[in-house]
Write a protein that holds these residues in place. Structure first.
Motif, mmCIF file in Angstrom:
data_model
loop_
_atom_site.group_PDB
_atom_site.id
_atom_site.type_symbol
_atom_site.label_atom_id
_atom_site.label_comp_id
_atom_site.label_asym_id
_atom_site.label_seq_id
_atom_site.Cartn_x
_atom_site.Cartn_y
_atom_site.Cartn_z
ATOM 1 N N THR A 67 -23.049 -6.647 39.010
ATOM 2 C CA THR A 67 -23.876 -7.018 37.870
ATOM 3 C C THR A 67 -23.923 -8.539 37.785
ATOM 4 O OG1 THR A 67 -23.192 -5.047 36.667
ATOM 5 C CG2 THR A 67 -24.167 -6.804 35.385
ATOM 6 N N PHE A 68 -25.126 -9.070 37.614
ATOM 7 C CA PHE A 68 -25.332 -10.503 37.467
ATOM 8 C C PHE A 68 -26.089 -10.742 36.172
ATOM 9 C CE2 PHE A 68 -25.379 -9.400 41.946
ATOM 10 C CZ PHE A 68 -24.372 -10.202 42.433
ATOM 11 N N ARG A 69 -25.740 -11.818 35.483
ATOM 12 C CA ARG A 69 -26.387 -12.126 34.213
ATOM 13 C C ARG A 69 -26.559 -13.633 34.093
ATOM 14 N NH1 ARG A 69 -26.090 -9.563 28.659
ATOM 15 N NH2 ARG A 69 -26.772 -11.251 27.318
ATOM 16 N N TYR A 70 -27.745 -14.033 33.665
ATOM 17 C CA TYR A 70 -28.035 -15.447 33.429
ATOM 18 C C TYR A 70 -28.698 -15.552 32.066
ATOM 19 C CZ TYR A 70 -30.421 -19.929 33.649
ATOM 20 O OH TYR A 70 -30.872 -21.194 33.376
ATOM 21 N N ASP A 71 -28.153 -16.371 31.180
ATOM 22 C CA ASP A 71 -28.717 -16.586 29.845
ATOM 23 C C ASP A 71 -28.941 -18.070 29.635
ATOM 24 O OD1 ASP A 71 -28.640 -13.912 28.852
ATOM 25 O OD2 ASP A 71 -26.470 -14.116 28.665
ATOM 26 N N ARG A 72 -30.013 -18.391 28.922
ATOM 27 C CA ARG A 72 -30.280 -19.786 28.591
ATOM 28 C C ARG A 72 -30.887 -19.847 27.204
ATOM 29 N NH1 ARG A 72 -32.498 -24.723 31.833
ATOM 30 N NH2 ARG A 72 -32.223 -26.198 30.155
ATOM 31 N N GLU A 73 -30.299 -20.670 26.341
ATOM 32 C CA GLU A 73 -30.813 -20.875 24.986
ATOM 33 C C GLU A 73 -31.415 -22.255 24.878
ATOM 34 O OE1 GLU A 73 -28.748 -20.178 21.218
ATOM 35 O OE2 GLU A 73 -27.636 -18.646 22.327
ATOM 36 N N PHE A 74 -32.555 -22.334 24.202
ATOM 37 C CA PHE A 74 -33.218 -23.607 23.964
ATOM 38 C C PHE A 74 -33.098 -23.928 22.475
ATOM 39 C CE2 PHE A 74 -35.272 -21.617 27.574
ATOM 40 C CZ PHE A 74 -35.238 -22.625 28.509
ATOM 41 N N TYR A 75 -32.755 -25.150 22.166
ATOM 42 C CA TYR A 75 -32.579 -25.557 20.767
ATOM 43 C C TYR A 75 -32.801 -27.056 20.652
ATOM 44 C CZ TYR A 75 -28.052 -26.915 22.593
ATOM 45 O OH TYR A 75 -27.066 -27.476 23.341
ATOM 46 N N ASP A 76 -32.769 -27.544 19.463
ATOM 47 C CA ASP A 76 -32.876 -28.972 19.174
ATOM 48 C C ASP A 76 -34.175 -29.574 19.712
ATOM 49 O OD1 ASP A 76 -31.982 -31.266 17.948
ATOM 50 O OD2 ASP A 76 -30.826 -31.955 19.670
ATOM 51 N N TYR A 77 -35.254 -28.818 19.539
ATOM 52 C CA TYR A 77 -36.555 -29.370 19.923
ATOM 53 C C TYR A 77 -36.893 -30.507 18.972
ATOM 54 C CZ TYR A 77 -37.754 -25.508 23.049
ATOM 55 O OH TYR A 77 -37.806 -24.623 24.081
ATOM 56 N N ARG A 78 -37.536 -31.511 19.485
ATOM 57 C CA ARG A 78 -37.944 -32.646 18.653
ATOM 58 C C ARG A 78 -39.431 -32.868 18.814
ATOM 59 N NH1 ARG A 78 -33.042 -36.607 20.455
ATOM 60 N NH2 ARG A 78 -31.409 -35.205 19.792
ATOM 61 N N LYS A 79 -40.045 -33.184 17.723
ATOM 62 C CA LYS A 79 -41.472 -33.447 17.744
ATOM 63 C C LYS A 79 -41.701 -34.861 18.257
ATOM 64 C CE LYS A 79 -45.500 -32.779 14.863
ATOM 65 N NZ LYS A 79 -45.948 -32.400 13.541
ATOM 66 N N GLY A 80 -42.553 -34.980 19.246
ATOM 67 C CA GLY A 80 -42.828 -36.293 19.811
ATOM 68 C C GLY A 80 -43.631 -37.154 18.851
ATOM 69 N N GLU A 81 -43.171 -38.342 18.610
ATOM 70 C CA GLU A 81 -43.868 -39.294 17.740
ATOM 71 C C GLU A 81 -44.396 -40.427 18.609
ATOM 72 O OE1 GLU A 81 -44.179 -38.957 14.392
ATOM 73 O OE2 GLU A 81 -43.040 -37.100 14.353
ATOM 74 N N VAL A 82 -45.672 -40.684 18.500
ATOM 75 C CA VAL A 82 -46.299 -41.724 19.302
ATOM 76 C C VAL A 82 -47.155 -42.582 18.393
ATOM 77 C CG1 VAL A 82 -47.893 -42.182 21.201
ATOM 78 C CG2 VAL A 82 -46.348 -40.240 21.317
#
Length: 94
Positions: A67-82
């Protein structure tokens, strides 16, 4: 596929035991299990981005099971300010 009817947005995908097609690495004598979920999250106004992805793979051969398992969580997105300033250009006369 899970869809939020109020947002008209796909919230979660689940690919379960997708076909290997013509993959030669998949022997006919093995029992193979695959599952790939992906969950979306609303982080900004009308912006949906990946929240988590996973890949679960299991195979049973004659001597053992794996059995193989790969997990990835994405967090702390930031809105780009230009910010930018446009200046006019007037060429110098010779």
């Amino acid at each position: 596929m899970w869809i939020d009817p109020q947002e008209h947005q796909i919230v979660r995908f689940l690919f379960d035991n997708a076909d290997w097609g013509s993959c030669r690495a998949a022997p006919s004598s093995a029992s193979i299990r695959r599952r790939r979920p992906m969950t979306m999250g609303r982080y900004f106004d009308n912006v949906w981005l990946p929240k988590e992805i996973a890949f679960n793979f299991g195979a049973t051969f004659a001597p053992a099971s794996y059995t193989f398992r790969y997990d990835r969580e994405f967090y702390d997105y930031r809105k780009g300010e230009v910010s930018a300033r446009i200046r006019g250009y007037v060429p110098k006369e010779p």
